[in-house]
Design an enzyme around this catalytic site. Structure first.
Site: not given
Ligand code: AMP
Ligand code: MG
Length: 522
Positions: A124, A144, A156, A207, A214, A283-284
């Site tokens: 995202g 990122k 965003d 990174r 994943r 997903d992480n």
């Molecule tokens: P995370 O919790 O950071 O592992 O993110 C979970 C999901 O939300 C992933 O698909 C990320 O790409 C998306 N995501 C987290 N923050 C944002 C952001 N600010 N804008 C777009 N996608 C985000």
């Molecule tokens: Mg993530």
């Protein structure tokens, strides 16, 4: 943690929060330089079901925030990579320019978040630039925070400076600790405002990893009933990253086995240094067993096995002591996704069964190293367990205790005050110390030799929240020297005196550290 005083940032008054019409997508011709690395685009070959190609949305008027020379060397970049006019690295790693051969894309994945199926997620705010052929292997690079993608959902596409610094520092710190991790090359920053709980500013982290694939990538194609895509992805991982699985009689069984073992060993690594990831959603979870997606992580201060580092994790699903169990839970989700390829549920379960023994063996080996025990003996488990129980009861500082244990003296009458003083129940510690001294005598352990070994297993410096927070506060004020100093210390966490280290870096956390809250907001 919250951002600092934004009014102090140069250029802040000229910029308003981003909207889709104000931001320019990067359209200039790619830069050609003999000093740029050679790129490969293996992931592209998988085809459009796996990603969307799109350009970055760069940061306006970017500046350097941090760089890891160590990571640059890994990639084979020239020493002056950041300054060379022909490379324009600042623009490239802010998403404003590309090097010839880069073909940015965002990949699609799904996953389980906090134990619940979350559906489609995907990159995202990460953008896959391609793969670099470096002297030590092939590495994928990602930006990122370089703008929205089709997988941004409500987000965003941006990353704030605060969370970018946390990801950058911890990636390099984990590498310094010898724990498998994605790496970080640099951070660039901008005055571009980004709204979280308060207004903060945007940054981009570059990174680096052998692979950013994943568990969730596999879950995506399994959930959507696309067995051919699933097979393609599994073949991709095997061919490019885990080639030994190809020689196995059943390559997909071997793949699950390899990921199971790597994940088990990673969990043992995390536990041994007191690392808490904070958001172990599927997903992480890296298919190569790397630590990935640094968010609200933390290192243990006062030892509390139930420690929850993520303020958003109200149920404590990802508490420190639960991480190994969650690692296995996540592997079940992966096994489920691989089932169309493995074809036999019992076989998949049998593979997952190996997790416990691999984890326990790895954990015991790490604990023995932490206690300086050269050989394995009956009763080691109990000895370690007894120490941890006492440490938990007295909330003894985790990192300090093990580092101090290295100077444990077995001489008659030694009180071992440095370690002993950490406990409230001193008599309790003395009782444990007698057993430890006997155990050491049993293998004729020599104090000085053991101390050297133990100092290579017990870090003196870990990225405690308050250290990161201080670096963030300074950086928010436009002063990046503290971050650079901290980076260099964390790259040598087992040294007694890394250049630039202060006593405070290795000391108890200050009182104010308790007020730091880290959450999923990033
Ligand atoms: P995370 O919790 O950071 O592992 O993110 C979970 C999901 O939300 C992933 O698909 C990320 O790409 C998306 N995501 C987290 N923050 C944002 C952001 N600010 N804008 C777009 N996608 C985000
Ligand atoms: Mg993530």
């Amino acid at each position: 943690m919250r951002g600092g005083p934004l009014a102090t940032l140069p250029g802040m008054d000229r910029l308003t929060a981003e909207d889709d019409t104000t931001m320019r997508a990067q359209t200039d011709a790619p830069l050609v330089s003999a000093h740029a690395p050679a790129w490969r685009n293996r992931f592209h070959a998988l085809g459009p079901a796996f990603y969307t190609e799109l350009p970055a949305r760069g940061l306006p008027d970017p500046h350097w925030v941090a760089r890891s020379d160590d990571c640059a060397r890994l990639l084979g970049l020239p020493d002056d990579w950041a300054e060379r006019p022909d490379l324009q690295a600042l623009q490239v790693f802010s998403g404003n320019a590309t090097w010839a051969g880069m073909r940015p894309l965002a990949s699609v994945y799904s996953g389980h978040q906090f134990g619940v199926w979350a559906g489609q997620l995907g990159d995202g705010r990460a953008l896959w630039l391609g793969e670099v052929d470096a002297p030590s292997g092939t590495f994928e690079l990602q930006l990122k925070g370089a703008g929205k993608t089709p997988y941004s959902r409500m987000g965003d596409g941006r990353a704030v400076l605060r969370s970018s610094i946390r990801e950058f520092l911890c990636s390099e710190a984990m590498h310094g600790l010898g724990i498998p991790t994605t790496r970080a090359l640099c951070i660039t920053g901008s005055a571009l405002p980004v709204r979280r709980e308060t207004l903060e500013t945007a940054a981009v982290v570059t990174r680096v990893a052998e692979s950013f694939i994943r568990f969730g990538h596999f879950e995506h194609f399994a959930h959507h009933g696309q067995p051919e895509a699933l097979r393609q992805l599994a073949d991709f991982v095997i061919d490019h990253h885990l080639p030994a699985c190809r020689d196995a009689e059943q390559p997909y069984h071997a793949l699950l086995g390899e990921v199971t073992r790597r994940t088990a060993r990673l969990m043992a690594d995390w536990q041994s240094v007191g690392f808490c990831h904070g958001v172990m959603n599927t997903d992480n979870m890296s298919i190569l067993g790397l630590t990935i997606d640094y968010g609200p992580y933390g290192f243990l201060d006062a030892f509390d096995p139930g420690h929850i580092c993520n303020h958003s994790d109200e149920q404590g699903r990802y508490a420190w002591a639960r991480q190994p169990q969650i690692g296995l839970w996540n592997l079940h989700a992966l096994a489920q996704a691989l089932l169309p390829l493995i074809g036999d549920g019992d076989a998949a379960l049998a593979i997952l069964e190996t997790y416990k023994s691999v984890f326990m063996d790895a954990l015991l080996a790490r604990w023995r190293a932490k206690l300086g025990l050269a050989a394995a003996e009956e009763g080691d488990h109990e000895l370690i367990d007894a120490l941890l129980r006492r440490m938990a009861t007295d909330r003894v500082d985790y990192t300090l205790a093990f580092r101090r244990l290295a100077s444990f003296s077995t001489a008659d009458g030694a009180r071992n005050d440095a370690m002993r003083d950490l406990f409230i129940d001193r008599a309790g510690f003395d009782a444990w110390a007698r057993g430890y001294a006997e155990r050491l005598a049993h293998e004729a352990s020599i104090d000085a030799e053991r101390a050297l070994r133990m100092n290579r297993a017990n870090p003196k410096f870990v990225l405690r929240n308050h250290l990161a927070e201080t670096a963030i506060r300074r950086a928010t004020e436009g002063e990046f020297g503290e971050m650079d100093r901290l980076l260099k210390v964390l790259q040598r966490p087992y040294d007694e005196h890394p250049p630039g280290a202060t006593d405070a870096d290795a000391g108890f956390p200050p009182e104010w550290a308790q007020t730091i809250e880290v959450s999923c907001s990033s």
